[in-house]
Design a protein around this motif. Sequence first.
Motif, short mmCIF file in Angstrom:
data_model
loop_
_atom_site.label_atom_id
_atom_site.label_comp_id
_atom_site.label_asym_id
_atom_site.label_seq_id
_atom_site.Cartn_x
_atom_site.Cartn_y
_atom_site.Cartn_z
N UNK A 13 -51.26 -41.98 27.91
CA UNK A 13 -52.46 -41.54 28.60
C UNK A 13 -52.37 -41.77 30.10
N UNK A 14 -51.87 -42.92 30.50
CA UNK A 14 -51.69 -43.19 31.93
C UNK A 14 -50.71 -42.20 32.54
N UNK A 73 -50.13 -51.68 36.13
CA UNK A 73 -49.43 -52.93 36.40
C UNK A 73 -48.99 -53.62 35.12
N UNK A 74 -49.83 -53.56 34.10
CA UNK A 74 -49.50 -54.23 32.84
C UNK A 74 -50.36 -53.64 31.74
N UNK A 75 -49.85 -53.74 30.54
CA UNK A 75 -50.55 -53.23 29.36
C UNK A 75 -50.41 -54.28 28.27
N UNK A 85 -54.13 -53.02 32.94
CA UNK A 85 -54.38 -53.58 34.27
C UNK A 85 -53.78 -52.61 35.26
N UNK A 86 -54.59 -52.10 36.17
CA UNK A 86 -54.15 -51.01 37.03
C UNK A 86 -54.57 -51.22 38.47
N UNK A 97 -59.08 -46.03 49.34
CA UNK A 97 -59.34 -47.05 48.33
C UNK A 97 -58.02 -47.56 47.79
N UNK A 98 -57.94 -48.85 47.67
CA UNK A 98 -56.82 -49.52 47.02
C UNK A 98 -57.44 -50.69 46.29
N UNK A 99 -57.66 -50.53 45.00
CA UNK A 99 -58.44 -51.51 44.26
C UNK A 99 -57.87 -51.70 42.86
N UNK A 100 -57.93 -52.91 42.39
CA UNK A 100 -57.52 -53.18 41.01
C UNK A 100 -58.67 -52.84 40.07
N UNK A 101 -58.29 -52.57 38.82
CA UNK A 101 -59.29 -52.32 37.77
C UNK A 101 -58.67 -52.67 36.43
#
Length: 130
Positions: A13-14, A73-75, A85-86, A97-101
Amino acid sequence: MGTREDADLVRRGYEAFGAGDMDTLRSLFAENAVWHLGGSGGLSGDKQGLDAILAYFGELFTRSDGTIRVDLDDLIGGENHTVGFQRVHAQRNGAAMDQRAVIVFALQDGKISEAYEFPEDTAKAAEFWS
């Protein structure tokens, strides 16, 4: 499906999102899936059903003039949920925008049935996307 298969499906999906491949995304979600996005911005709220989820994804591409990029970043696959984790990168109206989610995915019968999206800073995300 098992933990590994669920994680592989979410990873696909990513990859499909990054490629703008809506046909593949359509195949990964249940028809009655729900995407939850907290906060108070113009894109916040529940997206009920596959068409609403894909419309949300399309809106992210439209509002960012196609600049949105999501780096996984991680799954982490668990028995009941898979967590991505993205980092989200996008430009809009001269702002960047540069943000983690974090997105928590629930899968059922080999499809994503529910997703909970948690931006690092909901106020900043709401301002950027509104």
